[in-house]
Design a protein around this motif. Structure first.
Motif, PDB file in Angstrom:
ATOM      1  N   ASN A 152      40.170  20.124  39.729  1.00  0.00           N
ATOM      2  CA  ASN A 152      40.470  19.702  38.364  1.00  0.00           C
ATOM      3  C   ASN A 152      39.259  19.094  37.655  1.00  0.00           C
ATOM      4  O   ASN A 152      39.123  19.222  36.446  1.00  0.00           O
ATOM      5  CB  ASN A 152      41.629  18.711  38.340  1.00  0.00           C
ATOM      6  CG  ASN A 152      42.954  19.401  38.565  1.00  0.00           C
ATOM      7  OD1 ASN A 152      43.079  20.609  38.393  1.00  0.00           O
ATOM      8  ND2 ASN A 152      43.939  18.631  38.958  1.00  0.00           N
ATOM      9  N   ASN A 180      41.768  17.350  43.339  1.00  0.00           N
ATOM     10  CA  ASN A 180      40.934  16.457  42.537  1.00  0.00           C
ATOM     11  C   ASN A 180      39.592  17.121  42.218  1.00  0.00           C
ATOM     12  O   ASN A 180      39.134  17.124  41.070  1.00  0.00           O
ATOM     13  CB  ASN A 180      40.749  15.138  43.282  1.00  0.00           C
ATOM     14  CG  ASN A 180      40.381  14.007  42.376  1.00  0.00           C
ATOM     15  OD1 ASN A 180      40.543  14.077  41.172  1.00  0.00           O
ATOM     16  ND2 ASN A 180      39.875  12.949  42.969  1.00  0.00           N
ATOM     17  N   SER A 218      39.216  23.288  31.381  1.00  0.00           N
ATOM     18  CA  SER A 218      40.611  23.569  31.071  1.00  0.00           C
ATOM     19  C   SER A 218      40.711  24.206  29.690  1.00  0.00           C
ATOM     20  O   SER A 218      39.932  23.918  28.803  1.00  0.00           O
ATOM     21  CB  SER A 218      41.425  22.275  31.096  1.00  0.00           C
ATOM     22  OG  SER A 218      42.732  22.520  30.679  1.00  0.00           O
TER      23      SER A 218
END
Length: 122
Positions: free
Chosen positions: A114, A111, A119
């Motif tokens: 990310n 978690n 990204s």
């Protein structure tokens, strides 16, 4: 501090069937090579020299990500990271007693990972 740096060693075959090795430290957010070292052996010194170049010229990251190759798990590489206050990733920081502890820690870490990286997916 910046986010995550990635490390790797690339094998380059020479015409005499020998090898050269390129150790790199990359910033995937900036898509830049921050440090590198070229040598004729895959050693901890090769990997550590690339890390030192990056640390000498850039703000230290929160995390340095590497594979589990012997160069990156060596005492030399780990000492360099510790000298700069860089921590090993979650699973190498603790001893876990139960599967539940592993699941909770890894869930938290994924978690965190990310949420704190950019990204490439649009």
């Amino acid at each position: 501090m910046s986010g995550v740096w990635q490390t790797d060693i690339t094998y380059i075959q020479l015409t005499n069937h020998r090898w050269a090795y390129l150790a790199t430290v990359l910033d995937p957010e900036k898509r830049k090579v921050l440090g590198y070292k070229i040598g004729n052996t895959r050693t901890a010194e090769l990997a550590t020299s690339a890390l030192q170049m990056a640390l000498d010229n850039h703000q230290k990251p929160l995390i340095v990500h590497s594979d589990m190759g012997s160069q990156y798990t060596s005492a030399e590489f780990n000492t360099k990271g510790q000298n700069y206050g860089l921590k090993r990733e979650e699973v190498y920081l603790k001893a876990y007693e139960t599967l539940t502890q592993v699941q909770a820690a890894i869930g938290w870490y994924i978690n965190f990972y990310n949420r704190n990286r950019i990204s490439n997916v649009a």
